[in-house]
Design an enzyme around this catalytic site. Structure first.
Site, short mmCIF file in Angstrom:
data_model
loop_
_atom_site.label_atom_id
_atom_site.label_comp_id
_atom_site.label_asym_id
_atom_site.label_seq_id
_atom_site.Cartn_x
_atom_site.Cartn_y
_atom_site.Cartn_z
N LYS A 24 0.85 -1.18 0.00
CA LYS A 24 0.00 0.00 0.00
C LYS A 24 0.89 1.23 0.00
O LYS A 24 1.70 1.43 0.91
CB LYS A 24 -0.91 -0.01 1.22
CG LYS A 24 -1.78 1.23 1.34
CD LYS A 24 -2.75 1.11 2.49
CE LYS A 24 -3.55 2.39 2.66
NZ LYS A 24 -4.52 2.30 3.73
N LYS A 66 -2.21 -1.53 -3.80
CA LYS A 66 -3.08 -0.35 -3.74
C LYS A 66 -2.25 0.91 -3.84
O LYS A 66 -1.24 1.01 -3.15
CB LYS A 66 -3.82 -0.38 -2.41
CG LYS A 66 -4.75 0.78 -2.19
CD LYS A 66 -5.29 0.76 -0.79
CE LYS A 66 -6.00 2.06 -0.51
NZ LYS A 66 -6.32 2.25 0.86
C1 PBG Z 1 -7.52 3.20 5.69
C2 PBG Z 1 -7.77 3.14 4.25
C3 PBG Z 1 -7.59 4.12 3.25
C4 PBG Z 1 -8.11 3.58 2.07
C5 PBG Z 1 -8.53 2.29 2.34
N1 PBG Z 1 -8.32 2.03 3.68
C6 PBG Z 1 -7.09 5.51 3.34
C7 PBG Z 1 -5.72 5.80 3.72
O1 PBG Z 1 -4.86 4.93 3.86
O2 PBG Z 1 -5.47 6.99 3.93
C8 PBG Z 1 -8.19 4.30 0.75
C9 PBG Z 1 -9.24 3.82 -0.20
C10 PBG Z 1 -9.53 4.74 -1.33
O3 PBG Z 1 -8.89 5.77 -1.56
O4 PBG Z 1 -10.49 4.41 -2.06
N2 PBG Z 1 -6.21 3.29 6.09
#
Ligand code: PBG
Length: 325
Positions: free
Chosen positions: A196, A249
């Site tokens: 991520k 992601k």
């Molecule tokens: C929680 C999380 C996030 C997303 C999914 N789980 C946001 C982040 O890490 O700031 C993002 C999902 C999206 O942008 O559609 N940590």
């Protein structure tokens, strides 16, 4: 064999021929639909930066989930907006927390749908970070693990079929796996947000989930965007710690990572077509600048072609309708 004996255009002559030689085909089975849930009742409010995406109170969420199931989409992933945030993220693992309530209602009324929960603390922390913040402002990795593991178990107790840690702390998959096992959830799979990135593409989500960090940013835990070898190390670690499905992601700017993860590990691989990717497509199509259906089909097909077995996408409902109409 060369031209003129060989002519690749022969198999492109009409749609029937193209259909026969098509290498990648989308199916409703590929999709996981993200849902936002908040306290109250009778609420269905649109996220302004994500037209077509709503935040639901539990009663309305159940209606929405039934629609998702009727479209043939196998799974949803749940994000909660709590009643109150604090420095211990207490609503994340509270039996009466928003996600726990939503899980119980969905399990009862929509039993055929796979319920995945995002396991993270940012929505529940007053400061909006994904971990415990120490006095000096540092995000403490090891103190966070305990809260994440507790949160995952409370989700499983309330009915989660799969838990999906998205915090990017080191060691969270192992911590969650052992806590699930100790509490009788040895069959609950972990879908880890393994690679991520600290991406600008999460902007609209943070509006939807009210989870923007109140100071600093997430770069001390999420990955630096130029790195690829590090993503493979992250994935290898999560697999070693017990992840059942690994996720990359965002998706679009990281198709190379999806491909490499799939090739290197051969694990069930998920990709998250995130909020900013959705917002860009929506904005341009609302302006009439692009052909929305063709663009979305092309994007989701590309993510699958890159190697994703499942795609978390806000386009899931639209795409499911297009695939079945
Ligand atoms: C929680 C999380 C996030 C997303 C999914 N789980 C946001 C982040 O890490 O700031 C993002 C999902 C999206 O942008 O559609 N940590």
């Amino acid at each position: 064999m060369y031209f003129p004996t060989l002519r690749l255009r022969r198999l492109r002559q009409n749609e029937d021929l193209r259909r026969m030689v098509r290498e990648t085909k989308l199916s409703v089975d590929d999709f996981i639909y993200p849902l936002f849930v908040l306290p109250g009742s009778g609420i269905k409010e649109e996220v302004s930066s994500m037209p077509g995406v709503f935040r639901f109170s539990v009663d309305k969420l159940v209606e929405e989930a039934k629609e998702v199931e009727n479209l043939g989409i196998p799974a949803v992933i749940l994000f909660g907006i709590p009643e109150k945030k604090d420095a211990a993220a207490s609503e994340a693992y509270d039996e009466e927390g928003i996600i726990q309530k939503a899980l119980r209602a969905l399990k009862k009324d929509v039993p055929g749908l796979i319920l995945i929960t995002d396991v993270c603390l940012c929505e529940y922390m007053s400061h909006g970070h994904c971990g415990v913040v120490k006095e000096n402002g540092e995000i403490d990795n090891d103190m966070t693990l305990e809260l994440l593991a507790k949160t995952a178990v409370s989700h499983a107790e309330a009915g989660a079929d799969i838990v999906a840690p998205s915090d990017m702390m080191d060691g969270r998959v192992a911590a969650i796996r052992s806590n699930l096992d100790e509490n009788g959830f040895k069959n609950t799979p972990i879908l880890s947000y393994a690679a991520k990135y600290a991406s600008a593409f999460y902007g609209p989500f943070r509006e939807a989930a009210e989870s923007a960090p109140q100071f600093g940013d997430r770069r001390s835990y999420q990955m630096d965007t130029p790195n690829a070898l590090e993503a493979l190390r992250e994935v290898a670690l999560d697999i070693e710690e017990g992840a059942d499905i690994v996720m990359v992601k965002p998706a679009l700017a990281y198709l190379d990572i999806i491909r490499r993860v799939k090739e290197e590990f051969g694990y069930p691989t998920a990709a998250y077509n995130v909020s900013g990717e959705y917002a860009m497509v929506k904005a341009a199509s609302l302006k009439g600048w692009i052909d929305e259906k063709r663009i979305i089909t092309e994007i989701l097909t590309a993510i699958k072609r890159a190697g994703a077995d499942m795609i978390l996408t806000y386009h899931a409902k639209d795409m499911a309708k297009w695939l079945t109409s």
